[in-house]
Motif scaffolding. Structure first.
Motif, PDB file in Angstrom:
ATOM      1  N   GLU A 171      48.301  54.776  42.037  1.00  0.00           N
ATOM      2  CA  GLU A 171      48.346  56.228  41.895  1.00  0.00           C
ATOM      3  C   GLU A 171      48.470  56.934  43.238  1.00  0.00           C
ATOM      4  N   VAL A 172      47.780  56.437  44.244  1.00  0.00           N
ATOM      5  CA  VAL A 172      47.808  57.108  45.547  1.00  0.00           C
ATOM      6  C   VAL A 172      48.738  56.428  46.549  1.00  0.00           C
ATOM      7  N   LYS A 173      49.392  55.341  46.103  1.00  0.00           N
ATOM      8  CA  LYS A 173      50.415  54.669  46.912  1.00  0.00           C
ATOM      9  C   LYS A 173      49.899  54.242  48.285  1.00  0.00           C
ATOM     10  N   ILE A 174      48.820  53.430  48.277  1.00  0.00           N
ATOM     11  CA  ILE A 174      48.286  52.947  49.558  1.00  0.00           C
ATOM     12  C   ILE A 174      48.003  51.455  49.512  1.00  0.00           C
ATOM     13  N   ASN A 175      47.838  50.903  50.649  1.00  0.00           N
ATOM     14  CA  ASN A 175      47.217  49.593  50.882  1.00  0.00           C
ATOM     15  C   ASN A 175      48.010  48.383  50.391  1.00  0.00           C
ATOM     16  N   ASN A 176      49.173  48.597  49.800  1.00  0.00           N
ATOM     17  CA  ASN A 176      50.008  47.482  49.341  1.00  0.00           C
ATOM     18  C   ASN A 176      49.239  46.468  48.488  1.00  0.00           C
ATOM     19  N   GLY A 177      48.270  46.962  47.746  1.00  0.00           N
ATOM     20  CA  GLY A 177      47.517  46.097  46.846  1.00  0.00           C
ATOM     21  C   GLY A 177      46.482  45.222  47.512  1.00  0.00           C
ATOM     22  N   LYS A 178      46.243  45.410  48.801  1.00  0.00           N
ATOM     23  CA  LYS A 178      45.304  44.557  49.522  1.00  0.00           C
ATOM     24  C   LYS A 178      43.863  44.919  49.179  1.00  0.00           C
ATOM     25  N   ILE A 179      43.103  43.916  48.748  1.00  0.00           N
ATOM     26  CA  ILE A 179      41.696  44.120  48.395  1.00  0.00           C
ATOM     27  C   ILE A 179      40.857  44.219  49.663  1.00  0.00           C
ATOM     28  N   ILE A 180      39.947  45.177  49.689  1.00  0.00           N
ATOM     29  CA  ILE A 180      38.971  45.262  50.778  1.00  0.00           C
ATOM     30  C   ILE A 180      37.820  44.334  50.426  1.00  0.00           C
ATOM     31  N   ASP A 181      37.612  43.304  51.226  1.00  0.00           N
ATOM     32  CA  ASP A 181      36.572  42.321  50.899  1.00  0.00           C
ATOM     33  C   ASP A 181      36.114  41.611  52.180  1.00  0.00           C
TER      34      ASP A 181
END
Length: 395
Positions: free
Chosen positions: A145-155
């Motif tokens: 929806e916000v078009k960020i992070n290229n799907g990368k999970i923060i972990d």
């Protein structure tokens, strides 16, 4: 403060608890509010056990022992209590009263010789919901929806060797482990930790607690109930802000029918339905209370303090008048069903709502609802017709 051996001074958590958030920061707890990154207790690239007795953590303990209010605890606990709310501090002090004696073991500089007994580590922001109280830092569901992070999970923890080295030392001392999101039932780190605790035999002495959106029963090849059978106790706090379509609006991805089905499936493990009291939930909490009573499930409403524009003190006078009258009618109509626990909670919510006027935040509230409504093809006024009059008047 009294020096009674059994009285907890300030808050018990800094004597038995470690919390690592989604950004890899160690905080006093999940409610603690830090204004600058360098104010936190530590970071994921440090040993958890080094953080446990580093200068910031020792200073936090000494502040509480002296009767001082740490800055990170002021608004979210002590300030909330002053405004009529029930804080996390009050709840954990009651729950972990048996650890009060640990405060007496604290050395003069704040050093605590015992090892943490309670872990709250957030294993990433993987989540299938887009809750309006939340955002992309806490849920991958927002990414498209916000078009960020290229799907990368923060972990920062699942593949953190330094963290797992500390876990091997802490595990024999653990009594409680808490999982929250993202969505814990989808987190690889969550399964990695509970499988480790099972393989080492420590699981039989450990109770697990969860905040979950309860949208899944199992994940990949993991069988949750089978894994849980190795632990001392399981307590699920399903997250549900209000009732029916109002929850579906505030927690995009939530399906009320599926939630009901999974509540029945996990009935033995469910401790308490966890509701965050905010603008979205306050008007339908009476319906949720009645539903919980029909299911034989307890509930707890935690007052939201952030984001501030969703706080119930931001409601205008007309909105507060409506809520006050709604709860007055509810208490009259359901008088035979409501007990002291229910009445105290309702009184705390209303007292807090009336404690201050933050209606100057309503333009921000409306601006964000309009953006999300446009993106999600939803309409605030249709879901909350009881609020439409004052909402339409916000400039």
């Amino acid at each position: 403060m009294s020096s009674s051996v059994n009285e907890i001074k300030g808050c018990i958590l800094p004597w038995m608890h470690m919390m690592g958030n989604l950004n890899g920061e160690y905080h006093a707890c999940c409610f603690a509010k830090y204004h600058h990154g360098d104010d936190v207790l530590g970071f994921h690239n440090q040993s958890l056990l080094d953080v446990w007795n580093n200068p910031p953590y020792k200073n936090l303990r000494n502040q509480l022992l002296k009767g001082e209010i740490p800055a990170e605890c002021n608004e979210v606990c002590f300030g909330l209590e002053d405004s009529g709310g029930v804080s996390n501090r009050q709840q954990v002090n009651h729950r972990f009263q048996q650890y009060a004696h640990l405060q007496n073991q604290t050395e003069a500089d704040g050093y605590q010789p015992t090892i943490p007994k309670y872990l709250d580590i957030r294993f990433g922001n993987l989540c299938n919901f887009r809750c309006r109280m939340c955002g992309p830092k806490s849920s991958t569901g927002w990414y498209e929806e916000v078009k960020i992070n290229n799907g990368k999970i923060i972990d920062p923890f699942t593949e953190n060797e330094l963290f797992w080295k500390d876990v091997s030392i802490i595990a024999p001392h653990l009594s409680d482990v808490y999982f929250a999101g993202g969505e814990p039932f989808l987190q690889n780190g969550h399964y990695k930790l509970i499988e480790y605790l099972i393989s080492t035999g420590h699981s039989r002495n450990i109770s697990l607690q969860y905040n979950s959106n309860l949208s899944h029963r199992n994940y990949k090849n993991f069988d949750l109930k089978q894994l849980w059978s190795h632990f001392k106790q399981i307590s699920i706090w399903p997250s549900c802000e209000g009732f029916g379509e109002k929850v579906e609006y505030s927690r995009s991805g939530f399906n009320w029918k599926l939630f009901e089905e999974n509540c029945r499936y996990f009935k033995r493990e469910i401790d308490t339905v966890s509701a965050v009291i905010n603008i979205y939930s306050i008007s339908s909490m009476p319906e949720l209370i009645l539903w919980c009573k029909q299911q034989g499930i307890d509930y707890w409403g935690t007052i939201l303090t952030h984001p501030d524009y969703l706080n119930i003190t931001s409601l205008p006078k007309k909105g507060k008048d409506f809520i006050r009258e709604e709860y007055r009618s509810f208490q009259t109509e359901a008088t035979k069903l409501l007990n002291e626990h229910d009445l105290n909670q309702i009184n705390n919510w209303i007292t807090y709502m009336d404690s201050k006027d933050n209606s100057h935040l309503l333009p921000k509230f409306k601006e964000i609802q309009q953006k999300l409504d446009y993106s999600r093809r939803e309409t605030f006024q249709l879901v909350f017709p009881e609020f439409s009059d004052w909402y339409d008047r916000i400039n």
